[in-house]
Design a protein around this motif. Structure first.
Motif, mmCIF file in Angstrom:
data_model
loop_
_atom_site.group_PDB
_atom_site.id
_atom_site.type_symbol
_atom_site.label_atom_id
_atom_site.label_comp_id
_atom_site.label_asym_id
_atom_site.label_seq_id
_atom_site.Cartn_x
_atom_site.Cartn_y
_atom_site.Cartn_z
ATOM 1 N N PRO A 1 50.455 32.194 50.545
ATOM 2 C CA PRO A 1 49.587 31.944 49.390
ATOM 3 C C PRO A 1 50.285 31.339 48.184
ATOM 4 O O PRO A 1 49.626 30.822 47.280
ATOM 5 C CB PRO A 1 49.021 33.329 49.065
ATOM 6 C CG PRO A 1 49.973 34.301 49.690
ATOM 7 C CD PRO A 1 50.510 33.617 50.908
ATOM 8 N N GLY A 2 51.611 31.365 48.172
ATOM 9 C CA GLY A 2 52.356 30.757 47.069
ATOM 10 C C GLY A 2 52.420 29.250 47.145
ATOM 11 O O GLY A 2 52.735 28.579 46.148
ATOM 12 N N LEU A 3 52.128 28.683 48.304
ATOM 13 C CA LEU A 3 52.122 27.225 48.461
ATOM 14 C C LEU A 3 50.840 26.644 47.864
ATOM 15 O O LEU A 3 49.745 27.172 48.098
ATOM 16 C CB LEU A 3 52.219 26.846 49.938
ATOM 17 C CG LEU A 3 53.505 27.260 50.675
ATOM 18 C CD1 LEU A 3 53.385 26.945 52.160
ATOM 19 C CD2 LEU A 3 54.727 26.567 50.076
ATOM 20 N N THR A 4 50.969 25.558 47.135
ATOM 21 C CA THR A 4 49.783 24.936 46.539
ATOM 22 C C THR A 4 48.835 24.396 47.603
ATOM 23 O O THR A 4 47.653 24.174 47.334
ATOM 24 C CB THR A 4 50.183 23.792 45.591
ATOM 25 O OG1 THR A 4 50.999 22.843 46.305
ATOM 26 C CG2 THR A 4 50.968 24.332 44.396
ATOM 27 N N SER A 5 49.343 24.203 48.818
ATOM 28 C CA SER A 5 48.507 23.724 49.920
ATOM 29 C C SER A 5 47.641 24.832 50.520
ATOM 30 O O SER A 5 46.735 24.557 51.314
ATOM 31 C CB SER A 5 49.397 23.132 51.015
ATOM 32 O OG SER A 5 50.321 24.107 51.491
ATOM 33 N N PRO B 1 44.690 27.261 51.089
ATOM 34 C CA PRO B 1 43.283 27.083 50.682
ATOM 35 C C PRO B 1 42.834 28.001 49.544
ATOM 36 O O PRO B 1 41.962 27.637 48.766
ATOM 37 C CB PRO B 1 42.499 27.378 51.967
ATOM 38 C CG PRO B 1 43.472 27.171 53.078
ATOM 39 C CD PRO B 1 44.814 27.525 52.539
ATOM 40 N N GLN B 2 43.416 29.184 49.458
ATOM 41 C CA GLN B 2 43.019 30.126 48.394
ATOM 42 C C GLN B 2 44.151 30.348 47.389
ATOM 43 O O GLN B 2 44.277 31.418 46.783
ATOM 44 C CB GLN B 2 42.596 31.475 48.995
ATOM 45 C CG GLN B 2 41.364 31.431 49.868
ATOM 46 C CD GLN B 2 41.712 31.227 51.332
ATOM 47 O OE1 GLN B 2 42.643 31.826 51.859
ATOM 48 N NE2 GLN B 2 40.942 30.379 51.996
ATOM 49 N N HIS B 3 44.959 29.311 47.181
ATOM 50 C CA HIS B 3 46.103 29.448 46.268
ATOM 51 C C HIS B 3 45.677 29.860 44.862
ATOM 52 O O HIS B 3 46.311 30.711 44.231
ATOM 53 C CB HIS B 3 46.880 28.129 46.214
ATOM 54 C CG HIS B 3 47.994 28.119 45.213
ATOM 55 N ND1 HIS B 3 49.130 28.896 45.352
ATOM 56 C CD2 HIS B 3 48.142 27.441 44.033
ATOM 57 C CE1 HIS B 3 49.937 28.701 44.317
ATOM 58 N NE2 HIS B 3 49.356 27.833 43.506
ATOM 59 N N GLU B 4 44.593 29.289 44.362
ATOM 60 C CA GLU B 4 44.159 29.585 42.992
ATOM 61 C C GLU B 4 43.695 31.027 42.856
ATOM 62 O O GLU B 4 43.943 31.678 41.842
ATOM 63 C CB GLU B 4 43.056 28.615 42.557
ATOM 64 C CG GLU B 4 43.541 27.187 42.347
ATOM 65 C CD GLU B 4 44.687 27.086 41.347
ATOM 66 O OE1 GLU B 4 44.610 27.732 40.286
ATOM 67 O OE2 GLU B 4 45.665 26.373 41.638
ATOM 68 N N ILE B 5 43.019 31.553 43.882
ATOM 69 C CA ILE B 5 42.608 32.965 43.850
ATOM 70 C C ILE B 5 43.836 33.862 43.900
ATOM 71 O O ILE B 5 43.926 34.865 43.177
ATOM 72 C CB ILE B 5 41.660 33.282 45.030
ATOM 73 C CG1 ILE B 5 40.368 32.493 44.898
ATOM 74 C CG2 ILE B 5 41.354 34.782 45.082
ATOM 75 C CD1 ILE B 5 39.452 32.610 46.090
ATOM 76 N N ALA B 6 44.796 33.485 44.736
ATOM 77 C CA ALA B 6 46.040 34.258 44.814
ATOM 78 C C ALA B 6 46.748 34.291 43.468
ATOM 79 O O ALA B 6 47.249 35.340 43.040
ATOM 80 C CB ALA B 6 46.948 33.676 45.890
#
Length: 373
Positions: free
Chosen positions: A277-281, A283-288
């Motif tokens: 989840p730390g990768l900007t790629s 899909p839910q990076h912004e929620i993470a």
């Protein structure tokens, strides 16, 4: 107090007998009664309570910002206790990607008791809404999920659940309270397999339930814990208290290592996909980013180009990653996940689950570089 301070202050001993800084281990199964029939220290029998378990539960509640906690002999024992608090005919909603044994527990054990289950993609609030039934009583959330690291919006799910009178329980094992505080996001119950990051050294089997508020449900759990007796030993409780002291340091080091390893592997030509989840790629990076305020955790999953055979072969070429089940210990582990689940598991055939330890990150990356050729 910040969590680093809480990890120390909530595990200190206040030993009236010898003034010991480190708490003693109370191995006694039974406790002396006064002449009038009372118990001076309120302990009767270790299945019901024990000084070491009492100290552990107090620390767990404070670290998770909860009101009350209950320690169990494993994460699955803790999960079982929560399901046992439900009634025949109740309905549970769970993620379609979660710790495999959790869904099997409901489908093969509690289904016989009349509990029903619907699994959905919990990254999609619309799918959760479709799964709601008049008898839905519990939404079980696992974020990041095991093993594909899907991220569920805890706050949104909590708002939805509470609007229908249901509870939200979050398996916070992978994120830990260092990364993510579920009660701040609206959850009612937090479950931990404390075997993992809380213990931190792959030598304890234990679990816990923590409640945002003490009330009817926590009272039920107290009764289930006492009567079923699935409790950790005094020594396991003592080891967990010791593990909590270094929990923030270990998890932060593992998280930093996992981030660097994920970035390296995401650019390697032999890797099909990296789930972190730390990768900007992601899909839910912004929620993470919104809910994992302390970082993105020490777990990642990698899909190797090719099939299960290619993935399994890679684990044999790695020298610093032990091929073994479990996670959260100071040592790095790797596992071909589908082979320990079942053929009908949704886990991809070429997926390897990676628990990143506290070794030097340059050494860990070099190990993958050599193994990938």
């Amino acid at each position: 107090m910040k969590i680093e301070t809480l990890a120390i202050q909530t595990t200190l001993s206040h030993d009236a007998n010898a003034g010991a800084v480190v708490p003693p281990i109370y191995l006694s199964t039974t406790f002396e009664r006064e002449a009038d029939g009372s118990y001076q220290h309120e302990h009767v029998y270790s299945r019901a309570s024990n000084p070491n378990r009492q100290a552990l539960e107090k620390s767990l509640a404070e670290i998770e910002k909860g009101a009350i906690a209950f320690a169990f002999s494993s994460g699955m024992a803790a999960t079982t206790a929560l399901f046992q608090s439900l009634k025949t005919g109740d309905h549970i909603i769970m993620p379609d990607d979660l710790y495999y044994a959790t869904s099997v527990l409901v489908e093969e054990v509690f289904a016989q008791w009349g509990l029903t289950l619907t699994k959905v993609d919990m990254t999609d609030l619309g799918e959760i809404k479709k799964a709601i039934q008049p008898n839905t009583k519990l939404l079980w959330v696992e974020t990041p999920s095991n093993p594909q690291l899907k991220i569920t919006d805890i706050e949104a799910v909590s708002d939805l659940a509470h609007s229908i009178g249901a509870l939200v329980a979050v398996d916070n094992t992978w994120a830990t309270p260092i990364m993510q505080n579920c009660f701040d996001l609206g959850a009612d119950v937090v479950m931990h397999s404390t075997t993992k990051y809380f213990g931190g050294h792959s030598d304890i089997l234990s679990g816990a339930l923590i409640f945002k508020q003490a009330g009817e449900l926590s009272s039920k759990i107290a009764t289930i814990q006492k009567l079923t007796g699935a409790v950790p030993s005094p020594f396991d409780c003592w080891l967990l208290l010791r593990g909590i002291k270094t929990l923030p340091l270990r998890v932060k080091a593992q998280t930093a290592n996992a981030m660097e390893l994920a970035e390296y592997l995401s650019n390697h030509p032999q890797i099909e996909a990296v789930h972190y989840p730390g990768l900007t790629s992601h899909p839910q990076h912004e929620i993470a980013k919104k809910q994992m305020k302390g970082g993105f955790g020490g777990m990642l999953s990698v899909q190797v180009k090719g099939d299960a055979k290619n993935a399994m072969a890679l684990t044999g070429r790695l020298k610093l990653f032990t091929t073994a089940t479990s996670l959260g210990g100071v040592e790095s582990l790797i596992e071909h996940r589908k082979s320990v689940e079942s053929p009908d598991s949704p886990t991809p055939e070429n997926l390897l689950r990676v628990s990143v330890g506290i070794e030097d990150i340059d050494d860990l990356i070099e190990d993958w570089k050599v193994a990938l050729g």
